[in-house]
Design a protein around this motif. Structure first.
Motif, PDB file in Angstrom:
ATOM      1  N   ILE A 123       1.006  -1.446   0.271  1.00  0.00           N
ATOM      2  CA  ILE A 123      -0.089   0.125  -0.114  1.00  0.00           C
ATOM      3  C   ILE A 123       0.890   0.918   0.194  1.00  0.00           C
ATOM      4  CG2 ILE A 123      -1.630   1.348   1.095  1.00  0.00           C
ATOM      5  CD1 ILE A 123      -2.886  -0.975   2.859  1.00  0.00           C
ATOM      6  N   ILE A 124       0.630   1.975  -0.925  1.00  0.00           N
ATOM      7  CA  ILE A 124       1.361   3.440  -1.119  1.00  0.00           C
ATOM      8  C   ILE A 124       0.791   4.308  -0.548  1.00  0.00           C
ATOM      9  CG2 ILE A 124       2.279   4.650  -2.973  1.00  0.00           C
ATOM     10  CD1 ILE A 124       3.577   2.363  -2.622  1.00  0.00           C
ATOM     11  N   GLY A 125       1.206   5.201   0.401  1.00  0.00           N
ATOM     12  CA  GLY A 125       0.485   6.381   1.621  1.00  0.00           C
ATOM     13  C   GLY A 125      -0.517   5.415   2.757  1.00  0.00           C
ATOM     14  N   ALA A 126       0.393   6.515   3.330  1.00  0.00           N
ATOM     15  CA  ALA A 126      -0.429   6.051   5.124  1.00  0.00           C
ATOM     16  C   ALA A 126      -1.251   7.062   5.341  1.00  0.00           C
ATOM     17  CB  ALA A 126       0.789   6.161   5.940  1.00  0.00           C
ATOM     18  N   GLY A 127      -1.945   7.205   4.951  1.00  0.00           N
ATOM     19  CA  GLY A 127      -2.948   8.179   5.021  1.00  0.00           C
ATOM     20  C   GLY A 127      -4.433   7.546   5.380  1.00  0.00           C
ATOM     21  N   PRO A 128      -5.864   8.063   5.480  1.00  0.00           N
ATOM     22  CA  PRO A 128      -6.551   7.486   6.264  1.00  0.00           C
ATOM     23  C   PRO A 128      -6.859   6.271   5.638  1.00  0.00           C
ATOM     24  CG  PRO A 128      -6.965   9.735   6.181  1.00  0.00           C
ATOM     25  CD  PRO A 128      -5.205   9.351   5.748  1.00  0.00           C
ATOM     26  N   VAL A 129      -7.249   6.189   4.054  1.00  0.00           N
ATOM     27  CA  VAL A 129      -7.709   5.392   3.159  1.00  0.00           C
ATOM     28  C   VAL A 129      -6.264   3.915   3.308  1.00  0.00           C
ATOM     29  CG1 VAL A 129      -8.122   4.195   1.028  1.00  0.00           C
ATOM     30  CG2 VAL A 129      -9.096   6.796   1.537  1.00  0.00           C
ATOM     31  N   LEU A 153      -7.641  -0.188   4.343  1.00  0.00           N
ATOM     32  CA  LEU A 153      -7.117  -0.806   2.918  1.00  0.00           C
ATOM     33  C   LEU A 153      -6.010  -1.961   4.404  1.00  0.00           C
ATOM     34  CD1 LEU A 153      -7.725  -2.694   1.073  1.00  0.00           C
ATOM     35  CD2 LEU A 153      -5.830  -1.378  -0.059  1.00  0.00           C
ATOM     36  N   ALA A 154      -5.327  -1.482   5.106  1.00  0.00           N
ATOM     37  CA  ALA A 154      -4.245  -2.108   6.158  1.00  0.00           C
ATOM     38  C   ALA A 154      -5.218  -2.968   7.172  1.00  0.00           C
ATOM     39  CB  ALA A 154      -3.414  -1.109   6.791  1.00  0.00           C
ATOM     40  N   LEU A 155      -6.155  -1.942   8.094  1.00  0.00           N
ATOM     41  CA  LEU A 155      -6.547  -3.089   8.630  1.00  0.00           C
ATOM     42  C   LEU A 155      -8.068  -3.757   8.027  1.00  0.00           C
ATOM     43  CD1 LEU A 155      -8.393   0.855  10.440  1.00  0.00           C
ATOM     44  CD2 LEU A 155      -6.649  -1.422  11.474  1.00  0.00           C
ATOM     45  N   ASP A 156      -8.166  -3.349   6.345  1.00  0.00           N
ATOM     46  CA  ASP A 156      -8.754  -4.475   6.751  1.00  0.00           C
ATOM     47  C   ASP A 156      -8.548  -5.789   5.736  1.00  0.00           C
ATOM     48  OD1 ASP A 156     -11.730  -4.628   5.389  1.00  0.00           O
ATOM     49  OD2 ASP A 156     -10.827  -5.339   3.270  1.00  0.00           O
ATOM     50  N   LEU A 157      -7.238  -5.755   5.888  1.00  0.00           N
ATOM     51  CA  LEU A 157      -6.400  -6.673   5.160  1.00  0.00           C
ATOM     52  C   LEU A 157      -6.244  -7.577   5.959  1.00  0.00           C
ATOM     53  CD1 LEU A 157      -4.514  -5.210   2.247  1.00  0.00           C
ATOM     54  CD2 LEU A 157      -6.685  -7.179   2.124  1.00  0.00           C
ATOM     55  N   THR A 158      -6.118  -7.029   7.627  1.00  0.00           N
ATOM     56  CA  THR A 158      -5.133  -7.871   8.598  1.00  0.00           C
ATOM     57  C   THR A 158      -6.149  -8.500   9.126  1.00  0.00           C
ATOM     58  OG1 THR A 158      -5.252  -5.523   9.945  1.00  0.00           O
ATOM     59  CG2 THR A 158      -2.806  -5.597   8.985  1.00  0.00           C
ATOM     60  N   CYS A 197       0.411  -7.410   4.596  1.00  0.00           N
ATOM     61  CA  CYS A 197       0.514  -6.152   3.634  1.00  0.00           C
ATOM     62  C   CYS A 197       1.771  -5.179   4.193  1.00  0.00           C
ATOM     63  CB  CYS A 197      -0.722  -5.426   3.989  1.00  0.00           C
ATOM     64  SG  CYS A 197      -2.008  -4.645   5.907  1.00  0.00           S
ATOM     65  N   THR A 198       2.254  -4.331   3.416  1.00  0.00           N
ATOM     66  CA  THR A 198       3.047  -3.041   3.666  1.00  0.00           C
ATOM     67  C   THR A 198       2.755  -2.406   3.517  1.00  0.00           C
ATOM     68  OG1 THR A 198       5.029  -5.156   3.178  1.00  0.00           O
ATOM     69  CG2 THR A 198       5.364  -2.516   3.303  1.00  0.00           C
ATOM     70  N   VAL A 199       3.092  -0.926   4.528  1.00  0.00           N
ATOM     71  CA  VAL A 199       2.426   0.191   4.012  1.00  0.00           C
ATOM     72  C   VAL A 199       3.535   1.442   3.954  1.00  0.00           C
ATOM     73  CG1 VAL A 199       0.949   2.082   4.770  1.00  0.00           C
ATOM     74  CG2 VAL A 199       0.339  -0.017   5.385  1.00  0.00           C
ATOM     75  N   VAL A 200       3.916   1.958   2.656  1.00  0.00           N
ATOM     76  CA  VAL A 200       5.064   2.725   2.734  1.00  0.00           C
ATOM     77  C   VAL A 200       4.221   3.916   2.122  1.00  0.00           C
ATOM     78  CG1 VAL A 200       6.694   3.587   0.873  1.00  0.00           C
ATOM     79  CG2 VAL A 200       5.876   1.062   1.577  1.00  0.00           C
ATOM     80  N   ASP A 201       5.302   5.243   3.201  1.00  0.00           N
ATOM     81  CA  ASP A 201       4.798   6.477   3.001  1.00  0.00           C
ATOM     82  C   ASP A 201       6.086   7.179   3.508  1.00  0.00           C
ATOM     83  OD1 ASP A 201       2.034   8.413   3.778  1.00  0.00           O
ATOM     84  OD2 ASP A 201       3.597   9.388   4.310  1.00  0.00           O
ATOM     85  N   SER A 202       6.336   8.023   2.452  1.00  0.00           N
ATOM     86  CA  SER A 202       7.104   9.372   2.673  1.00  0.00           C
ATOM     87  C   SER A 202       6.958  10.207   3.499  1.00  0.00           C
ATOM     88  CB  SER A 202       7.430   9.892   1.279  1.00  0.00           C
ATOM     89  OG  SER A 202       6.405  11.166   0.976  1.00  0.00           O
ATOM     90  N   ALA A 221     -14.647   3.571   2.078  1.00  0.00           N
ATOM     91  CA  ALA A 221     -16.118   2.661   1.328  1.00  0.00           C
ATOM     92  C   ALA A 221     -14.922   1.468   0.398  1.00  0.00           C
ATOM     93  CB  ALA A 221     -16.804   2.983   0.786  1.00  0.00           C
ATOM     94  N   ASP A 222     -14.322   2.358  -0.618  1.00  0.00           N
ATOM     95  CA  ASP A 222     -13.010   2.154  -1.350  1.00  0.00           C
ATOM     96  C   ASP A 222     -12.381   0.568  -1.009  1.00  0.00           C
ATOM     97  OD1 ASP A 222     -13.802   3.751  -3.409  1.00  0.00           O
ATOM     98  OD2 ASP A 222     -11.784   5.327  -3.366  1.00  0.00           O
ATOM     99  N   ALA A 223     -11.902   0.702  -0.032  1.00  0.00           N
ATOM    100  CA  ALA A 223     -11.010  -0.421   0.728  1.00  0.00           C
ATOM    101  C   ALA A 223     -11.739  -1.373   1.295  1.00  0.00           C
ATOM    102  CB  ALA A 223     -10.081   0.562   2.252  1.00  0.00           C
ATOM    103  N   ALA A 224     -12.664  -1.147   1.929  1.00  0.00           N
ATOM    104  CA  ALA A 224     -14.157  -2.208   2.544  1.00  0.00           C
ATOM    105  C   ALA A 224     -14.130  -2.814   0.521  1.00  0.00           C
ATOM    106  CB  ALA A 224     -15.703  -1.513   2.799  1.00  0.00           C
ATOM    107  N   ASP A 225     -13.952  -2.296  -0.443  1.00  0.00           N
ATOM    108  CA  ASP A 225     -14.399  -2.759  -0.893  1.00  0.00           C
ATOM    109  C   ASP A 225     -13.400  -3.913  -1.889  1.00  0.00           C
ATOM    110  OD1 ASP A 225     -17.001  -3.086  -3.400  1.00  0.00           O
ATOM    111  OD2 ASP A 225     -14.892  -2.982  -4.503  1.00  0.00           O
ATOM    112  N   LEU A 226     -13.196  -3.192  -1.957  1.00  0.00           N
ATOM    113  CA  LEU A 226     -11.033  -3.979  -2.068  1.00  0.00           C
ATOM    114  C   LEU A 226     -10.486  -5.227  -1.304  1.00  0.00           C
ATOM    115  CD1 LEU A 226      -9.134  -3.903  -4.506  1.00  0.00           C
ATOM    116  CD2 LEU A 226      -8.044  -2.133  -3.683  1.00  0.00           C
ATOM    117  N   GLY A 227     -11.145  -4.182   0.271  1.00  0.00           N
ATOM    118  CA  GLY A 227      -9.898  -5.435   0.552  1.00  0.00           C
ATOM    119  C   GLY A 227     -10.420  -7.309   1.038  1.00  0.00           C
ATOM    120  N   TRP A 228     -11.563  -7.049   0.894  1.00  0.00           N
ATOM    121  CA  TRP A 228     -12.129  -8.597   0.528  1.00  0.00           C
ATOM    122  C   TRP A 228     -12.205  -9.664  -0.263  1.00  0.00           C
ATOM    123  CZ3 TRP A 228     -16.170 -10.785  -2.148  1.00  0.00           C
ATOM    124  CH2 TRP A 228     -16.624 -10.453  -3.066  1.00  0.00           C
TER     125      TRP A 228
END
Length: 532
Positions: free
Chosen positions: A12-18, A22-27, A33-38, A319-326
């Motif tokens: 996941i590129i980006g550690a904002g709320p979305v 997504l990381a919460l749904d995946l875990t 999953c790995t989250v990367v943010d600059s 809601a994108d994250a919830a749709d994509l995660g499963w």
């Protein structure tokens, strides 16, 4: 991540709320999953503050809703929206919404909306993810480039602290890297402007004595004040913490104006004010032409940017994250069919289009208000002008910006993964079991919602007085698709759902319903897993 190479299922590129949602749904689904943010995780100018009810339902599933409610917003602070000539000046119209502590119970959701600005929300989510197995969060890490092949994505990352390179090999990459998404551009995906770009300023300031001064004057405070002052001062001043931190939105036409002077013109009472930051931003309304490029997908602002009017943007992304995660979990578990990933674009992109139009309608309502010259006058003519303006606000849909259940709940997914008759719920929205819509909330017992039994896999709700359809259970088992069966004898819930058999997806949306079991259970299972 240690060393120069790392493997993960989802990058996941980006550690904002979305990205963190997504990381919460995946875990939650046991997907590494790995989250990367600059960035370093700090929020220097919080803007988003209200988390919608549907997002709160998802945070309930992921185990963080209660923490969000306890993040700091005072439960006794009014949630009202007030339209004023100045804060502490003439109040023209007020939408009374009670407080978090005393508002009536919501009938259609177990989790009403909650105020939690980004400087509270982001660290909270980051802390949650840091403590969860299977999630590796790397701040101060920059994505430099990526390539993909038939099996995975290879991302080249730089550790900004050490300067060392890192290669990440992931089965899928999800771009949650914002409106100017580097990933989207690298994929060659266009995101055309749907409306003209507008420039605004956000002025973050402290006025800790303001609420007390207003109360002493006999005035009820509000969460949001919409100014009806001038062409540039007609946007919201929002309380971010209920304790003296505010954000003022101002038209970009005031670029040369001093931020302190703008705040003083906004507030009619004499209180100390400290400006913390003042930054220009461009309101863009764009939607990506597509949400998928092979094994790379877009979510949140990388896929769509909306006007903040109504607060739909972040909630659309969650809601994108919830749709994509499963769906990613299904693919990685091996039971998803080839149509599974394509359904993400088919389902979520139309929702973004609809929400963008709703947000723009809210913005246009604000910018299009004609302000009479005598609106501020302490005269009989001024009083009449304010009364007419109040009628226009009351009858012109001003409340819709803050009371829009059809935006948060009333969207229908249309894809091969949804079976059954097409039901268009217009106007408005009603809870039920219509295919493609979020399944209705109802209390199964105190503290347990129907939504609480959904999520891990598919759920078959059976309201039929006889036994559950074992042929369908066997079909799910034969295809390796997780299914739980809930037999419900509650007559009120049965009437709400309207059909004796309702199949709910892992994201709470209805996949199928019927008055009798399907004639071909395997055909149904193959359809809802994207293999028909």
């Amino acid at each position: 991540m240690t060393g120069s190479d790392h493997e993960t299922d989802v990058l996941i590129i980006g550690a904002g709320p979305v990205g963190m949602a997504l990381a919460l749904d995946l875990t939650y689904r046991n997907v590494p999953c790995t989250v990367v943010d600059s960035g370093d995780g700090r929020v220097r100018h919080p803007k988003v503050s209200t988390i919608g009810a549907r997002s709160m339902e998802l945070f309930r599933r992921w185990g963080v809703a209660q923490r969000i409610r306890q993040a700091g917003w005072p439960p006794d602070h009014p949630l009202d929206i007030a339209w004023v000539t100045q804060v502490g000046g003439h109040e023209i119209y007020r939408y009374e919404r009670g407080t978090a502590a005393d508002r009536p119970e919501f009938l259609h959701t177990p989790e009403p909306d909650q105020v939690c600005p980004a400087h509270w929300l982001n660290p909270l989510l980051l802390e949650e993810l840091t403590g969860r197995d299977g999630c590796d969060v790397r701040l101060l890490h920059r994505l430099d480039s990526f390539t993909q092949d038939d099996n995975a994505v290879t991302a080249h990352v730089t550790d900004l602290t050490s300067g060392l390179p890192l290669t990440v090999r992931a089965r899928y990459l999800v771009a949650c890297d914002g409106a100017s998404s580097q990933v989207r551009r690298a994929c060659g995906i266009e995101a055309p402007y749907r409306y003209e770009t507008q420039e605004f300023r956000n002025v973050l300031f402290k006025a800790p004595d303001l609420a007390g001064k207003l109360t002493a004057m006999g005035l009820r405070t509000a969460m949001v004040y919409f100014l009806l002052r001038s062409a540039s001062l007609r946007f919201p001043m929002r309380s971010l913490d209920g304790a003296g931190l505010y954000n003022l939105v101002v038209s970009g036409a005031t670029a040369s104006h001093d931020a302190g002077a703008l705040v003083r013109e906004t507030i009619a009472v004499d209180v100390p004010v400290e400006v913390l930051s003042d930054g220009a931003w461009h309101l863009t309304q764009r939607i990506a032409d597509r949400y998928r490029h092979g094994r790379v997908l877009l979510a949140g602002d990388a896929a769509h940017t909306l006007s903040p009017s109504g607060g739909f943007g972040m909630n659309t992304g969650i809601a994108d994250a919830a749709d994509l995660g499963w769906k990613l979990a299904a693919l990685l578990s091996g039971w998803a069919g080839p149509a599974m990933l394509d359904s993400y674009d088919l389902e979520r992109r139309p929702v973004a289009v609809r929400n963008l139009e709703a947000a723009n309608a809210n913005l246009t309502r604000t910018t299009g208000q004609v302000l009479p010259a005598d609106l501020h006058a302490d005269t009989a003519a001024g009083k009449q002008a304010r009364a007419r303006m109040a009628d226009r606000l009351r009858n012109g849909g001003a409340r819709r910006e803050f009371d829009a259940p059809e935006i948060h709940f009333g969207y229908r997914y249309s894809s091969p993964l949804v079976l059954g008759e097409r039901v268009e719920l217009t106007p408005g929205w009603r809870p039920g079991s219509d295919p493609g819509y979020r399944a209705a909330h109802a209390w199964l017992r105190p503290g347990t919602s129907t939504l609480d039994v959904f999520g891990r896999g598919f759920t078959l709700l059976c309201f039929h007085p006889e036994a559950a359809p074992y042929g369908l259970e066997r079909a799910f088992r034969d295809r390796g698709v997780p299914l739980s069966v809930l037999v419900c004898r509650d007559e009120k819930i049965a009437a709400l759902y309207g059909h004796p058999y309702v199949l709910v997806r892992p994201d709470d949306h209805v996949a199928w319903r019927g008055h009798r079991p399907p004639d071909d259970p395997l055909e149904l299972v193959d359809a809802v897993r994207g293999a028909a």
